[in-house]
Design a protein around this motif. Structure first.
Motif, PDB file in Angstrom:
ATOM      1  N   GLY A   1       0.806  -1.227   0.000  1.00 44.05           N
ATOM      2  CA  GLY A   1       0.000   0.000   0.000  1.00 44.05           C
ATOM      3  C   GLY A   1       0.829   1.262   0.000  1.00 44.05           C
ATOM      4  O   GLY A   1       0.337   2.342   0.348  1.00 44.05           O
ATOM      5  N   ASN A   2       2.092   1.160  -0.428  1.00 48.39           N
ATOM      6  CA  ASN A   2       2.990   2.317  -0.458  1.00 48.39           C
ATOM      7  C   ASN A   2       3.347   2.686  -1.895  1.00 48.39           C
ATOM      8  O   ASN A   2       3.014   1.968  -2.834  1.00 48.39           O
ATOM      9  N   GLY A   3       4.041   3.808  -2.051  1.00 45.21           N
ATOM     10  CA  GLY A   3       4.626   4.157  -3.336  1.00 45.21           C
ATOM     11  C   GLY A   3       3.775   4.978  -4.265  1.00 45.21           C
ATOM     12  O   GLY A   3       4.187   5.258  -5.394  1.00 45.21           O
ATOM     13  N   TYR A   4       2.584   5.403  -3.817  1.00 49.22           N
ATOM     14  CA  TYR A   4       1.745   6.158  -4.749  1.00 49.22           C
ATOM     15  C   TYR A   4       1.346   7.548  -4.243  1.00 49.22           C
ATOM     16  O   TYR A   4       0.642   8.284  -4.948  1.00 49.22           O
ATOM     17  N   GLY A   5       1.794   7.934  -3.081  1.00 44.59           N
ATOM     18  CA  GLY A   5       1.602   9.311  -2.633  1.00 44.59           C
ATOM     19  C   GLY A   5       2.514  10.240  -3.421  1.00 44.59           C
ATOM     20  O   GLY A   5       3.577   9.812  -3.897  1.00 44.59           O
ATOM     21  N   LYS A   6       2.131  11.493  -3.578  1.00 47.54           N
ATOM     22  CA  LYS A   6       2.926  12.407  -4.400  1.00 47.54           C
ATOM     23  C   LYS A   6       4.360  12.540  -3.898  1.00 47.54           C
ATOM     24  O   LYS A   6       5.308  12.577  -4.679  1.00 47.54           O
ATOM     25  N   LYS A   7       4.527  12.594  -2.576  1.00 41.96           N
ATOM     26  CA  LYS A   7       5.872  12.708  -2.010  1.00 41.96           C
ATOM     27  C   LYS A   7       6.677  11.442  -2.281  1.00 41.96           C
ATOM     28  O   LYS A   7       7.859  11.506  -2.650  1.00 41.96           O
ATOM     29  N   GLU A   8       6.031  10.286  -2.124  1.00 42.32           N
ATOM     30  CA  GLU A   8       6.714   9.016  -2.383  1.00 42.32           C
ATOM     31  C   GLU A   8       7.083   8.885  -3.859  1.00 42.32           C
ATOM     32  O   GLU A   8       8.174   8.409  -4.199  1.00 42.32           O
ATOM     33  N   ILE A   9       6.182   9.295  -4.738  1.00 38.34           N
ATOM     34  CA  ILE A   9       6.463   9.241  -6.174  1.00 38.34           C
ATOM     35  C   ILE A   9       7.689  10.088  -6.501  1.00 38.34           C
ATOM     36  O   ILE A   9       8.604   9.641  -7.207  1.00 38.34           O
ATOM     37  N   ALA A  10       7.720  11.314  -5.978  1.00 36.44           N
ATOM     38  CA  ALA A  10       8.846  12.212  -6.250  1.00 36.44           C
ATOM     39  C   ALA A  10      10.157  11.619  -5.747  1.00 36.44           C
ATOM     40  O   ALA A  10      11.190  11.671  -6.436  1.00 36.44           O
ATOM     41  N   GLN A  11      10.120  11.045  -4.546  1.00 37.18           N
ATOM     42  CA  GLN A  11      11.333  10.451  -3.981  1.00 37.18           C
ATOM     43  C   GLN A  11      11.809   9.264  -4.809  1.00 37.18           C
ATOM     44  O   GLN A  11      13.012   9.137  -5.087  1.00 37.18           O
ATOM     45  N   ASN A  12      10.880   8.405  -5.207  1.00 41.57           N
ATOM     46  CA  ASN A  12      11.267   7.243  -6.017  1.00 41.57           C
ATOM     47  C   ASN A  12      11.813   7.658  -7.368  1.00 41.57           C
ATOM     48  O   ASN A  12      12.789   7.067  -7.872  1.00 41.57           O
ATOM     49  N   LEU A  13      11.200   8.668  -7.982  1.00 39.20           N
ATOM     50  CA  LEU A  13      11.670   9.138  -9.284  1.00 39.20           C
ATOM     51  C   LEU A  13      13.077   9.715  -9.174  1.00 39.20           C
ATOM     52  O   LEU A  13      13.911   9.519 -10.073  1.00 39.20           O
ATOM     53  N   GLN A  14      13.368  10.410  -8.080  1.00 32.63           N
ATOM     54  CA  GLN A  14      14.706  10.946  -7.850  1.00 32.63           C
ATOM     55  C   GLN A  14      15.722   9.811  -7.752  1.00 32.63           C
ATOM     56  O   GLN A  14      16.817   9.868  -8.325  1.00 32.63           O
ATOM     57  N   LYS A  15      15.358   8.759  -7.026  1.00 32.21           N
ATOM     58  CA  LYS A  15      16.258   7.612  -6.846  1.00 32.21           C
ATOM     59  C   LYS A  15      16.467   6.865  -8.165  1.00 32.21           C
ATOM     60  O   LYS A  15      17.578   6.424  -8.470  1.00 32.21           O
ATOM     61  N   ILE A  16      15.394   6.726  -8.937  1.00 28.48           N
ATOM     62  CA  ILE A  16      15.503   6.037 -10.235  1.00 28.48           C
ATOM     63  C   ILE A  16      16.467   6.794 -11.149  1.00 28.48           C
ATOM     64  O   ILE A  16      17.363   6.202 -11.769  1.00 28.48           O
ATOM     65  N   ALA A  17      16.301   8.106 -11.224  1.00 27.75           N
ATOM     66  CA  ALA A  17      17.176   8.925 -12.070  1.00 27.75           C
ATOM     67  C   ALA A  17      18.628   8.817 -11.619  1.00 27.75           C
ATOM     68  O   ALA A  17      19.549   8.694 -12.442  1.00 27.75           O
ATOM     69  N   SER A  18      18.854   8.839 -10.308  1.00 27.65           N
ATOM     70  CA  SER A  18      20.213   8.735  -9.768  1.00 27.65           C
ATOM     71  C   SER A  18      20.840   7.392 -10.120  1.00 27.65           C
ATOM     72  O   SER A  18      22.011   7.317 -10.519  1.00 27.65           O
ATOM     73  N   ASP A  19      20.053   6.319  -9.986  1.00 28.55           N
ATOM     74  CA  ASP A  19      20.576   4.980 -10.286  1.00 28.55           C
ATOM     75  C   ASP A  19      20.948   4.835 -11.757  1.00 28.55           C
ATOM     76  O   ASP A  19      21.983   4.233 -12.092  1.00 28.55           O
TER      77      ASP A  19
ATOM     78  N   LEU B   1      -2.256  15.207 -12.276  1.00 31.83           N
ATOM     79  CA  LEU B   1      -1.394  14.582 -13.277  1.00 31.83           C
ATOM     80  C   LEU B   1      -0.212  15.480 -13.621  1.00 31.83           C
ATOM     81  O   LEU B   1       0.916  14.995 -13.807  1.00 31.83           O
ATOM     82  N   CYS B   2      -0.448  16.781 -13.701  1.00 32.72           N
ATOM     83  CA  CYS B   2       0.643  17.724 -13.977  1.00 32.72           C
ATOM     84  C   CYS B   2       1.679  17.695 -12.856  1.00 32.72           C
ATOM     85  O   CYS B   2       2.875  17.855 -13.105  1.00 32.72           O
ATOM     86  N   SER B   3       1.204  17.489 -11.618  1.00 36.23           N
ATOM     87  CA  SER B   3       2.130  17.486 -10.483  1.00 36.23           C
ATOM     88  C   SER B   3       3.058  16.271 -10.519  1.00 36.23           C
ATOM     89  O   SER B   3       4.262  16.404 -10.243  1.00 36.23           O
ATOM     90  N   ILE B   4       2.521  15.092 -10.870  1.00 33.91           N
ATOM     91  CA  ILE B   4       3.404  13.925 -10.930  1.00 33.91           C
ATOM     92  C   ILE B   4       4.249  13.950 -12.199  1.00 33.91           C
ATOM     93  O   ILE B   4       5.384  13.449 -12.208  1.00 33.91           O
ATOM     94  N   GLU B   5       3.731  14.563 -13.254  1.00 34.36           N
ATOM     95  CA  GLU B   5       4.540  14.747 -14.459  1.00 34.36           C
ATOM     96  C   GLU B   5       5.726  15.658 -14.149  1.00 34.36           C
ATOM     97  O   GLU B   5       6.863  15.391 -14.556  1.00 34.36           O
ATOM     98  N   LYS B   6       5.483  16.730 -13.404  1.00 33.46           N
ATOM     99  CA  LYS B   6       6.552  17.667 -13.036  1.00 33.46           C
ATOM    100  C   LYS B   6       7.611  16.976 -12.179  1.00 33.46           C
ATOM    101  O   LYS B   6       8.813  17.234 -12.327  1.00 33.46           O
TER     102      LYS B   6
END
Length: 458
Positions: A198-216, A299-304
């Motif tokens: 039930g994790n990974g879909y809040g806006k803050k969590e999405i942003a954090q995961n996307l940052q980690k994916i880009a770094s990796d 949608l614009c917020s998660i796209e950003k």
């Protein structure tokens, strides 16, 4: 065994009892995205299985049970499902099928009816078909689109877009072949595990995961050498599906190209945005407009969040914001043109050229008249605006030979290599392209009357 329940029209419903007992088969359009979406459905109690069968029986069953004048994606999707049931790997008495239904003017809205007709013809009348729609077209007591499920599905799409985007920009240059795809698989497993909790879909969590994916992905060693950059657009199924486009990405990889494919989130936002265009053109419910704007803001917020994560690393090319992509269609195609992929397909070609991917393959399925118009039909206009763009339309259908398709692609690539060796500059536009901020984008739009609705399919 679950009791069969039929509604007033004679449609077989997917019941609550079936939810506990049945396996739900889902056709495979985009492997990265749909693998994560499969986990979303499973985390909500649905025994979903993403189909992997891609042998010749798919086309054979599609041709056998679907009229050959029907568009190629319908033939493949229905053929894949019936082929899976006939394989013996699934019990027809405990199997359901899931397919999207948009309600637009395209034939994709009728895929579900074509599928039921094909099931009847094949002798599988007791197999229920679940309509995945947000328009209330069909309802089933055993399947509900809840807000958490929708939010997780949107998160899955943005994660899929991110993994597809970065892996395509790393694979051609990696010094250790296979590292990028291994990272895709690793992150897919991590995201699936998050969703199951039930994790990974809040806006803050999405942003954090996307940052980690880009770094990796940025940490993968690469050797940057000049490569032909190719963009892929077209009807949504053949654009992403290796079954639909004869493993186009693999062919381009063998030719030493870097591939850019616009994300699925773009299409979701387009599907929302055309509702606002309709209201602007013809009037409509203010409540509906307010709801759509709220959804677009989300949608614009998660796209950003995705764009910001990619932009941290200069080696990567970030996608354009949706409203900038929309602005690129201004003066080329009207915003009321929304059959098939509508103005989005044309706008995506303009976006790719603007980003340096001026060598474009426009995938066109047989029987998809709207996309021949907004895709192939717009190439001449795009070349007027972007004089040195290099665009080739490729038709996909059961009778089209892969040799002919590959020859046309290789001819386009030969021109691309000549331009690369000559050091051709990035295509310049014949007219200024407006830079439109999301908050002001609506004011800049000048739509023309609509001719129908958009579509989408698994």
């Amino acid at each position: 065994m679950a009791k069969l329940v039929y509604d007033k029209t004679g449609r077989l419903e997917f019941t609550k009892e079936m939810r506990r007992e049945y396996t739900i088969l889902v056709p495979n359009m985009a492997p990265i995205h749909f693998h994560i979406l499969e986990s979303v459905l499973r985390s909500h109690g649905y025994n979903a299985v993403l189909l992997q069968n891609e042998d010749s029986s798919v086309v054979e069953n599609g041709l056998k049970y679907v009229h050959n004048d029907t568009c190629y994606p319908a033939l493949l999707v229905i053929g894949q499902m019936i082929s899976a049931i006939k394989s013996g790997n699934y019990d027809p008495d405990r199997t359901a099928l899931m397919i999207t239904q948009t309600g637009g003017g395209c034939r994709a809205s009728n895929y579900i009816h074509l599928l039921r007709k094909a099931l009847h013809k094949a002798g599988y009348d007791k197999v229920p078909v679940i309509s995945l729609n947000v328009s209330g077209l069909e309802k089933n007591s055993g399947f509900k689109l809840t807000l958490p499920l929708i939010r997780q599905a949107m998160a899955a799409l943005v994660y899929g877009d991110m993994l597809m985007l970065l892996s395509n920009q790393v694979k051609p240059y990696e010094t250790e072949p296979g590292r990028a795809m291994a990272l895709v698989e690793e992150w897919s497993r991590r995201l699936v595990a998050d969703f199951s909790k039930g994790n990974g879909y809040g806006k803050k969590e999405i942003a954090q995961n996307l940052q980690k994916i880009a770094s990796d992905f940025n940490d993968i060693p690469v050797q940057m050498v000049p490569k032909v950059k190719v963009g892929v657009v077209g009807e949504i199924y053949v654009k992403y599906s290796r079954l639909g486009n004869n493993n186009l990405e693999e062919l381009l990889a063998q030719e030493g190209c870097e591939v850019m494919i616009p994300g699925i989130l773009n299409f979701v936002m387009y599907s929302m945005e055309v509702n606002l265009d309709d209201i602007a053109l013809y009037g409509g419910s203010k409540a509906k407009a307010a709801l759509v704007r709220r959804m677009m803001a989300y949608l614009c917020s998660i796209e950003k969040a995705m764009i910001d994560a990619v932009k941290q690393y200069p080696r990567f090319q970030a996608p354009s914001p949706f409203y900038h992509t929309k602005s690129l269609a201004k003066g080329i195609i009207g915003y009321g043109c929304k059959m098939g992929e509508g103005w989005l397909l044309t706008a995506e070609m303009a976006e790719l050229i603007d980003a340096g991917y001026g060598n474009i393959i426009c995938t066109q399925p047989f029987g998809c008249l709207p996309n021949h118009i907004v895709g192939k039909g717009m190439i001449r206009k795009l070349k007027e605006v972007y004089p040195i763009s290099n665009i080739v339309p490729i038709d996909y259908d059961p009778s089209a030979t892969s040799v002919n398709q590959e020859n046309r692609i290789k001819l386009m690539l030969a021109i691309a290599r000549e331009n690369l060796q000559a050091g051709s500059p990035r295509p310049a536009t014949a007219q200024p392209i407006p830079q439109v901020a999301p908050s002001k984008a609506k004011a800049a739009m000048e739509p023309i009357p609509s001719s129908g609705g958009g579509h989408g399919t698994f």
